[in-house]
Scaffold this motif. Structure first.
Motif, PDB file in Angstrom:
ATOM      1  N   THR A  65       8.939  -3.784   6.596  1.00 48.19           N
ATOM      2  CA  THR A  65       8.303  -2.312   5.714  1.00 48.19           C
ATOM      3  C   THR A  65       8.992  -2.313   4.759  1.00 48.19           C
ATOM      4  O   THR A  65       8.648  -2.407   3.683  1.00 48.19           O
ATOM      5  CB  THR A  65       8.492  -1.247   6.502  1.00 48.19           C
ATOM      6  N   ILE A  66      10.295  -3.029   4.547  1.00 48.19           N
ATOM      7  CA  ILE A  66      10.684  -3.175   3.364  1.00 48.19           C
ATOM      8  C   ILE A  66      10.515  -4.174   2.200  1.00 48.19           C
ATOM      9  O   ILE A  66       9.144  -4.249   1.273  1.00 48.19           O
ATOM     10  CB  ILE A  66      12.514  -3.294   3.085  1.00 48.19           C
ATOM     11  N   ILE A  67      10.053  -5.112   2.782  1.00 48.99           N
ATOM     12  CA  ILE A  67       8.993  -6.093   2.093  1.00 48.99           C
ATOM     13  C   ILE A  67       7.576  -6.051   1.458  1.00 48.99           C
ATOM     14  O   ILE A  67       7.819  -5.951   0.471  1.00 48.99           O
ATOM     15  CB  ILE A  67       8.639  -7.423   3.020  1.00 48.99           C
ATOM     16  N   TYR A  68       6.925  -5.550   3.024  1.00 54.53           N
ATOM     17  CA  TYR A  68       5.576  -4.600   1.933  1.00 54.53           C
ATOM     18  C   TYR A  68       5.885  -3.699   1.470  1.00 54.53           C
ATOM     19  O   TYR A  68       4.889  -4.214   0.002  1.00 54.53           O
ATOM     20  CB  TYR A  68       5.165  -4.655   3.622  1.00 54.53           C
ATOM     21  N   ASN A  69       6.554  -3.321   1.556  1.00 51.43           N
ATOM     22  CA  ASN A  69       6.632  -1.518   0.510  1.00 51.43           C
ATOM     23  C   ASN A  69       7.054  -2.732  -1.420  1.00 51.43           C
ATOM     24  O   ASN A  69       6.709  -2.343  -2.038  1.00 51.43           O
ATOM     25  CB  ASN A  69       7.829  -0.832   0.259  1.00 51.43           C
ATOM     26  N   GLN A  95      -0.135  -5.505   5.862  1.00 56.85           N
ATOM     27  CA  GLN A  95       0.892  -4.424   7.272  1.00 56.85           C
ATOM     28  C   GLN A  95       0.618  -3.774   7.523  1.00 56.85           C
ATOM     29  O   GLN A  95       1.739  -3.383   8.776  1.00 56.85           O
ATOM     30  CB  GLN A  95       1.713  -3.504   6.242  1.00 56.85           C
ATOM     31  N   ILE A  96      -0.144  -2.340   7.597  1.00 57.73           N
ATOM     32  CA  ILE A  96      -0.988  -1.853   8.768  1.00 57.73           C
ATOM     33  C   ILE A  96      -1.163  -3.072  10.107  1.00 57.73           C
ATOM     34  O   ILE A  96      -1.000  -2.761  11.530  1.00 57.73           O
ATOM     35  CB  ILE A  96      -2.164  -1.192   8.857  1.00 57.73           C
ATOM     36  N   ALA A  97      -1.942  -4.064  10.034  1.00 62.74           N
ATOM     37  CA  ALA A  97      -2.336  -5.116  11.345  1.00 62.74           C
ATOM     38  C   ALA A  97      -1.487  -5.715  11.453  1.00 62.74           C
ATOM     39  O   ALA A  97      -1.471  -5.599  12.493  1.00 62.74           O
ATOM     40  CB  ALA A  97      -3.475  -5.690  10.398  1.00 62.74           C
ATOM     41  N   MET A  98      -0.728  -5.969  10.956  1.00 62.97           N
ATOM     42  CA  MET A  98       1.229  -6.301  11.576  1.00 62.97           C
ATOM     43  C   MET A  98       1.480  -5.075  12.478  1.00 62.97           C
ATOM     44  O   MET A  98       2.089  -6.001  13.141  1.00 62.97           O
ATOM     45  CB  MET A  98       1.608  -6.682  10.469  1.00 62.97           C
ATOM     46  N   TYR A  99       1.444  -4.146  12.094  1.00 65.25           N
ATOM     47  CA  TYR A  99       1.874  -3.026  12.474  1.00 65.25           C
ATOM     48  C   TYR A  99       1.473  -2.397  14.089  1.00 65.25           C
ATOM     49  O   TYR A  99       1.637  -2.594  15.544  1.00 65.25           O
ATOM     50  CB  TYR A  99       2.077  -1.456  11.887  1.00 65.25           C
TER      51      TYR A  99
END
Length: 126
Positions: A65-69, A95-99
Motif C-alpha cells: 500500500t505504501i508504494i501505491y500511495n 492497486q485494487i486489482a492487485m489486492y
C-alpha cells in the motif's frame, strides 16, 4: 547499480520491493517542490516494473500500500499535466486489482482514495 551488476552477470545483487520503494521515495522532492509530472511519470514506470516482476513470480517484488500511495500522491500533485487525476485513478485501479488478486499488502486505504479525490477536486473544484 543493481541493473548494471546484473547485466555483468552478478546475480547476488538483486532489488526487492524495499529497493523500489527507496527509489520511488527519492523522487518525492521533485514532485512536491516543483509539481513535476516527470517525477510522477518516472515513479509510475518504476511501480509498473515492480508489478511486472512480482506478477512474473518474484515474491521479493511484492508491492504494498505504501508504494501505491506514493505514486498516487505524486500523480495527484502533478497538476501541470492534463488528466493527472486520471493517472492517479489508474494507479488506484491497479492497486485494487492487485489486492483483489490476493495480495493483501496492497489493500487501498483512506490515503489511497483521498489522494485520488483531491486530484480530481484540484481540476474541477471542490
Amino acid at each position: 547499480f543493481m541493473e548494471l551488476s546484473s547485466r555483468k552477470g552478478n546475480t547476488d545483487i538483486k532489488p526487492d520491493s524495499s529497493s523500489y520503494n527507496t527509489v520511488i521515495s527519492s523522487i518525492s522532492p521533485a514532485v512536491k517542490k516543483l509539481y513535476d509530472s516527470g517525477g510522477a511519470r518516472r515513479a509510475d514506470k518504476i511501480l509498473a516494473r515492480l508489478e511486472m516482476g512480482f506478477l512474473g513470480g518474484d515474491e521479493s517484488l511484492r508491492p504494498d500500500t505504501i508504494i501505491y500511495n506514493q505514486v498516487i500522491d505524486f500523480w495527484a500533485k502533478a497538476q501541470s499535466i492534463h488528466g493527472h487525476y486520471l493517472k492517479a485513478r489508474d494507479v488506484l485501479d491497479r492497486q485494487i486489482a492487485m489486492y483483489e488478486s490476493g495480495v493483501r499488502k496492497c489493500r487501498p486505504d483512506v490515503m489511497s482514495y483521498t489522494s485520488v479525490i483531491a486530484a480530481f477536486a484540484s481540476t474541477y473544484g471542490s
